[in-house]
Design a protein around this motif. Structure first.
Motif, PDB file in Angstrom:
ATOM      1  N   TYR A   1      18.877 -32.695  16.545  1.00  0.00           N
ATOM      2  CA  TYR A   1      18.435 -31.123  16.608  1.00  0.00           C
ATOM      3  C   TYR A   1      18.767 -30.517  17.820  1.00  0.00           C
ATOM      4  O   TYR A   1      19.489 -31.200  18.983  1.00  0.00           O
ATOM      5  CB  TYR A   1      17.112 -31.314  16.881  1.00  0.00           C
TER       6      TYR A   1
ATOM      7  N   PRO B   1      17.107 -28.295  13.456  1.00  0.00           N
ATOM      8  CA  PRO B   1      17.769 -29.300  12.957  1.00  0.00           C
ATOM      9  C   PRO B   1      19.316 -29.169  12.513  1.00  0.00           C
ATOM     10  O   PRO B   1      19.580 -27.871  12.084  1.00  0.00           O
ATOM     11  CB  PRO B   1      16.988 -29.681  11.522  1.00  0.00           C
TER      12      PRO B   1
ATOM     13  N   LEU C   1      12.703 -27.110  18.015  1.00  0.00           N
ATOM     14  CA  LEU C   1      13.871 -27.809  17.684  1.00  0.00           C
ATOM     15  C   LEU C   1      14.343 -27.258  16.601  1.00  0.00           C
ATOM     16  O   LEU C   1      14.020 -27.268  15.396  1.00  0.00           O
ATOM     17  CB  LEU C   1      13.618 -29.405  17.579  1.00  0.00           C
TER      18      LEU C   1
END
Ligand SMILES: C[S@@+](CC[C@H](N)C(=O)[O-])C[C@H]1O[C@@H](n2cnc3c(N)ncnc32)[C@H](O)[C@@H]1O
Length: 421
Positions: free
Chosen positions: A163, A72, A70
């Motif tokens: 994300y 951010p 992921l």
């Protein structure tokens, strides 16, 4: 508010978050450190790593333990859906997608005060659409199946993070499984079992055998490791369609080429068997799709009759449990299928007909024939060592979805030996 401000969305380096199954955090931290060579921080439910787009691509390609990678975008305090909308409006979405592309917002919550997570997802989607309409004159649409930009929203008690999900499909989907069997392990959990045992597919790790292999997940993960095959080499990723990654198409091809160049003949043999021909047939076809048909020796045979293929090695299995997949074969009184469970019995072994008999017989068989081997069993049942009349030498907590399990290590010594009781 947030770590990313308008105009400062993509620094050269960012912090990537890699979620994982509960109990796997420190193993994942070791893996990420090995892949990236940079410091990482394990936290509950995942690992933070620092890196850039290339790091994100590399981790998607090489991580066996992470569920996703992921990126951010922004984070900050929130109280309600309107705060989430306002936060999402600070992200320059036009740098992540065009209006012709599609998006999806997934929400995960922990002790969130929100009443409706669907409404929270809707408000983030509105923020993306409003931003693109203002900046690019048109809004993107939603695709719940295969979006170009999957967005992940995490909401805690007071803090929220958005994300970009660079993986798309979760990473346990390696791209080779078509035949599932009855209760397949997730590939990431099979890899976690191997990692917890310290088995990395090197010659010094020795041979590996799964005598209850089902559709072959553990053996296939192990064989790919023994052959140096990257877990992500047979699938696509969401980042391939994201705008920030487009200039890196050549770098992505280089990473894929480099991974292919690392594939080699198996460093150690991997063996797998199951009492059911249907399962070994599934495993065979899955192994072929995973590129490791040549690296696994598969047999259809009862675990209670399976003799060791080598003098020493590692047994690694999640044995049958519960009513759907109770043990079959000799140790269950010869029944082809499991007898019905006792009324009121909980899921597990205690009402499971031939289970106690099966595990007693399995331990006896191993004590007689597998001296010098180490066995690792994943089980949700705390009574398993009692049923096997063996004392475990290690116990690693791992979650199989919502089910809390333990990975138990038993040292097989001749006769009852020091490992028995
Ligand atoms: C929990 S499943 C294993 C799933 C497997 N790890 C996978 O990912 O597909 C247990 C397996 O044990 C097999 N099994 C049951 N009794 C057995 C026996 N006596 N000998 C060998 N395999 C057995 C079942 O056919 C089933 O495939």
């Amino acid at each position: 508010m947030g770590s990313a401000r308008p105009g400062a969305l993509r620094p050269a380096l960012t912090r990537l978050f890699l979620p994982c199954t509960g109990g796997v955090e420190t193993l994942l931290a070791d893996e990420v450190r090995r892949i990236t060579g940079t410091p990482v921080e394990a936290t509950r439910g995942g690992v933070w790593a620092s890196g850039d787009e290339r790091t994100a691509m590399l981790l998607n390609l090489e991580s066996r333990l992470a569920t996703r990678v992921l990126w951010p975008l922004i984070d900050g305090p929130y109280r309600d859906e309107q705060d989430l909308y306002a936060m999402a409006r600070h992200v320059p979405w036009e740098r992540w997608m065009t209006p012709e592309q599609t998006l999806r917002v997934d929400v995960a919550a922990m002790r969130s005060p929100l009443h409706s997570l669907n409404f929270a997802a809707l408000r983030v989607k509105d923020a993306v659409c409003d931003t693109l309409r203002e900046v690019a004159g048109a809004r993107p649409s939603v695709d719940t199946r295969a979006p170009d930009l999957p967005i992940a929203l995490f909401v805690g008690p007071e803090h929220a993070t958005l994300y970009a999900d660079t993986s798309g499909e979760p990473l346990f989907k390696r791209g080779w499984r078509e035949d599932k069997g009855e209760a397949p392990l997730k590939e990431t959990l099979a890899a976690a079992m191997l990692a917890a045992a310290g088995w990395q597919g090197r010659a010094e790790d020795g041979p590996l055998l799964d005598p209850c292999c089902g559709a072959g997940t553990i053996a296939i993960e192990a064989a790919q490791m023994a052959c140096g095959i990257a877990p992500g080499s047979m699938r696509r990723f969401a980042f391939e369609r994201m705008l920030p990654f487009r200039p890196l198409a050549a770098a992505w091809r280089d990473l894929q080429r480099a991974a292919k160049a690392c594939v080699h003949a198996p460093a150690v043999p991997v063996f797998a068997s199951d009492v059911s021909f249907r399962m070994t047939d599934f495993a065979q076809r899955n192994a072929a799709r995973a590129g490791v048909q040549h690296a696994i020796e598969l047999k259809t045979v009862d675990a209670l009759q399976r003799l060791p293929p080598t003098a020493q090695g590692t047994l690694m299995l999640n044995p049958p449990y519960g009513e759907r997949i109770a043990p079959k074969g000799q140790g269950t009184g010869g029944q082809a299928t499991a007898p019905p469970r006792a009324a009121g019995a909980r899921e597990g072994f205690e009402g499971g007909g031939g289970s106690a008999e099966f595990f007693g017989a399995l331990a006896g068989h191993w004590k007689r024939h597998y001296a010098g081997w180490t066995a690792w069993l994943l089980s949700p049942d705390a009574k398993l060592p009692g049923l096997m009349r063996l004392k475990e030498s290690r116990r690693v907590p791992l979650w199989n979805g919502p089910i809390e399990c333990r990975l138990l290590r038993f040292e097989m010594t001749a006769g009852a030996g020091p490992g028995g009781r």
